[in-house]
Enzyme design. Sequence first.
Site, PDB file in Angstrom:
ATOM      1  N   ASP A  16       4.639   3.969  21.551  1.00 40.62           N
ATOM      2  CA  ASP A  16       6.110   3.956  21.623  1.00 40.62           C
ATOM      3  C   ASP A  16       6.577   4.714  22.867  1.00 40.62           C
ATOM      4  O   ASP A  16       7.204   5.753  22.763  1.00 40.62           O
ATOM      5  CB  ASP A  16       6.715   4.552  20.334  1.00 40.62           C
ATOM      6  CG  ASP A  16       6.280   5.994  20.080  1.00 40.62           C
ATOM      7  OD1 ASP A  16       5.243   6.431  20.634  1.00 40.62           O
ATOM      8  OD2 ASP A  16       6.995   6.707  19.342  1.00 40.62           O
ATOM      9  N   ASP A  48       3.081   8.871  25.984  1.00 44.89           N
ATOM     10  CA  ASP A  48       2.475   7.540  25.838  1.00 44.89           C
ATOM     11  C   ASP A  48       2.221   6.923  27.217  1.00 44.89           C
ATOM     12  O   ASP A  48       1.203   6.262  27.432  1.00 44.89           O
ATOM     13  CB  ASP A  48       3.396   6.583  25.076  1.00 44.89           C
ATOM     14  CG  ASP A  48       3.817   7.082  23.713  1.00 44.89           C
ATOM     15  OD1 ASP A  48       3.262   6.629  22.707  1.00 44.89           O
ATOM     16  OD2 ASP A  48       4.725   7.927  23.670  1.00 44.89           O
ATOM     17  N   ASN A  63       9.812   6.836  19.495  1.00 45.88           N
ATOM     18  CA  ASN A  63      10.517   7.737  20.412  1.00 45.88           C
ATOM     19  C   ASN A  63      11.882   7.175  20.798  1.00 45.88           C
ATOM     20  O   ASN A  63      12.827   7.920  21.039  1.00 45.88           O
ATOM     21  CB  ASN A  63       9.678   7.972  21.669  1.00 45.88           C
ATOM     22  CG  ASN A  63       8.463   8.838  21.398  1.00 45.88           C
ATOM     23  OD1 ASN A  63       8.511   9.729  20.553  1.00 45.88           O
ATOM     24  ND2 ASN A  63       7.368   8.570  22.096  1.00 45.88           N
ATOM     25  N   THR A  89      -0.433   5.917  18.906  1.00 50.65           N
ATOM     26  CA  THR A  89       0.229   7.126  19.420  1.00 50.65           C
ATOM     27  C   THR A  89       1.719   7.137  19.083  1.00 50.65           C
ATOM     28  O   THR A  89       2.478   7.902  19.668  1.00 50.65           O
ATOM     29  CB  THR A  89       0.026   7.273  20.944  1.00 50.65           C
ATOM     30  OG1 THR A  89       0.618   6.150  21.616  1.00 50.65           O
ATOM     31  CG2 THR A  89      -1.449   7.346  21.309  1.00 50.65           C
ATOM     32  N   PHE A 113       6.226  14.289  14.240  1.00 54.54           N
ATOM     33  CA  PHE A 113       7.188  13.187  14.299  1.00 54.54           C
ATOM     34  C   PHE A 113       6.590  11.829  13.925  1.00 54.54           C
ATOM     35  O   PHE A 113       7.171  11.085  13.128  1.00 54.54           O
ATOM     36  CB  PHE A 113       7.826  13.109  15.694  1.00 54.54           C
ATOM     37  CG  PHE A 113       8.756  11.925  15.850  1.00 54.54           C
ATOM     38  CD1 PHE A 113      10.045  11.971  15.354  1.00 54.54           C
ATOM     39  CD2 PHE A 113       8.316  10.754  16.463  1.00 54.54           C
ATOM     40  CE1 PHE A 113      10.889  10.872  15.467  1.00 54.54           C
ATOM     41  CE2 PHE A 113       9.156   9.648  16.576  1.00 54.54           C
ATOM     42  CZ  PHE A 113      10.447   9.712  16.077  1.00 54.54           C
ATOM     43  N   ASN A 114       5.458  11.445  14.514  1.00 53.98           N
ATOM     44  CA  ASN A 114       4.929  10.096  14.285  1.00 53.98           C
ATOM     45  C   ASN A 114       4.641   9.832  12.805  1.00 53.98           C
ATOM     46  O   ASN A 114       4.877   8.733  12.310  1.00 53.98           O
ATOM     47  CB  ASN A 114       3.635   9.871  15.069  1.00 53.98           C
ATOM     48  CG  ASN A 114       3.877   9.719  16.553  1.00 53.98           C
ATOM     49  OD1 ASN A 114       4.992   9.439  16.997  1.00 53.98           O
ATOM     50  ND2 ASN A 114       2.824   9.901  17.340  1.00 53.98           N
ATOM     51  N   HIS A 162       0.741  14.994  24.481  1.00 56.83           N
ATOM     52  CA  HIS A 162      -0.028  14.716  23.274  1.00 56.83           C
ATOM     53  C   HIS A 162      -0.921  13.480  23.386  1.00 56.83           C
ATOM     54  O   HIS A 162      -2.129  13.531  23.149  1.00 56.83           O
ATOM     55  CB  HIS A 162       0.918  14.495  22.082  1.00 56.83           C
ATOM     56  CG  HIS A 162       1.960  15.540  21.895  1.00 56.83           C
ATOM     57  ND1 HIS A 162       1.713  16.724  21.242  1.00 56.83           N
ATOM     58  CD2 HIS A 162       3.266  15.587  22.279  1.00 56.83           C
ATOM     59  CE1 HIS A 162       2.822  17.450  21.208  1.00 56.83           C
ATOM     60  NE2 HIS A 162       3.768  16.777  21.838  1.00 56.83           N
ATOM     61  N   ASP A 163      -0.286  12.338  23.684  1.00 55.32           N
ATOM     62  CA  ASP A 163      -0.917  11.043  23.421  1.00 55.32           C
ATOM     63  C   ASP A 163      -2.202  10.768  24.206  1.00 55.32           C
ATOM     64  O   ASP A 163      -3.135  10.161  23.659  1.00 55.32           O
ATOM     65  CB  ASP A 163       0.093   9.920  23.639  1.00 55.32           C
ATOM     66  CG  ASP A 163       1.233   9.987  22.634  1.00 55.32           C
ATOM     67  OD1 ASP A 163       1.060  10.640  21.587  1.00 55.32           O
ATOM     68  OD2 ASP A 163       2.298   9.395  22.886  1.00 55.32           O
TER      69      ASP A 163
END
Length: 318
Positions: free
Chosen positions: A16, A21, A45, A131, A172-173, A246-247
């Site tokens: 996303d 990402d 996102n 992700t 969040f995800n 993060h991703d």
Amino acid sequence: MTHQTDHPCRIILDCDPGHDDAVAIMLALGSPAIELLGITTVGGNQTVDKITRNAQSVLEMCRRQDVPVHRGSARPLLRDVQVAGDIHGESGLDGVALPAPTAPVAGQRAVEFIVETVMAAEPGEITLVGTGPLTNLALAARLEPAIIERVREVVIMGGGYHEGNVTPMAEFNIWADPEAAAIVVDAGWELTMVGLDLTHQALATAEVEQQIKDLGTDLAEFFLGLMGFFRRAYQENQGFDDPPVHDPCTIAYLIDPSLVQTRRAPLHVETRGDLTRGMTVADLRPGNDLEGCRTQVATALDAPGFWRLVVDAVRALG
């Protein structure tokens, strides 16, 4: 073990985009150890329309319009749509000028693409990387349960065994679509959760940004624009001096698993708690019988090694 470059790890990236990402896409495209078969998009996102265009724009920046983009779920299985505009801005990729896509979105929907690709490949050949919210992966597992035994593994950026960000307990995800996350985590395939405990070690420091800046390319400038916005968003909203990226940690794990320490543990997602919606519950108690356990959590990152991979990938993409 590093994946041999003569047999790259073949992945579908379900994402996303999203600043981090976008970096995951760059890392996947710029590493000879990864073959990116396609990108599937999911509302997260930002809305799925914005996210899908962002994926196209990142491929445009990388001059890799040959990678197909398949539009996926616009909303969670049961919940209302929630976006992370405070972190990713109005476009989902604020901070940079996004090039207009020149390749159209693929006609086939994300879930069908995932199922067809896995079923057409040899067992153990395709890895699914998630992700964003896990809606597409959950729907694919329900549409064709045979993919569960056929994928090599599923690697997700989401959750945390000790940390949350959207709430004290949830990332969040997972929080955005906890029912989908529960389906994916419980499916029975080999699954690695790369959660906040690990990704908060992947900080885009000034030193990292200087290494990217020294590349002197348009893509390097694009990366720095993304990180500039991301840094401010994390300083204002989450109290980080440097933003956690993060991703791409999921992709780094696939390129070189020695960079990411993992620990096998039974894993479940809380869908019903008033205070714990989207919590990822990893059973880390000593003495656990782990025979037959197919889930593991990422614990420690070799951050310098991780950033070497990212810088190398941005350099390789020119």
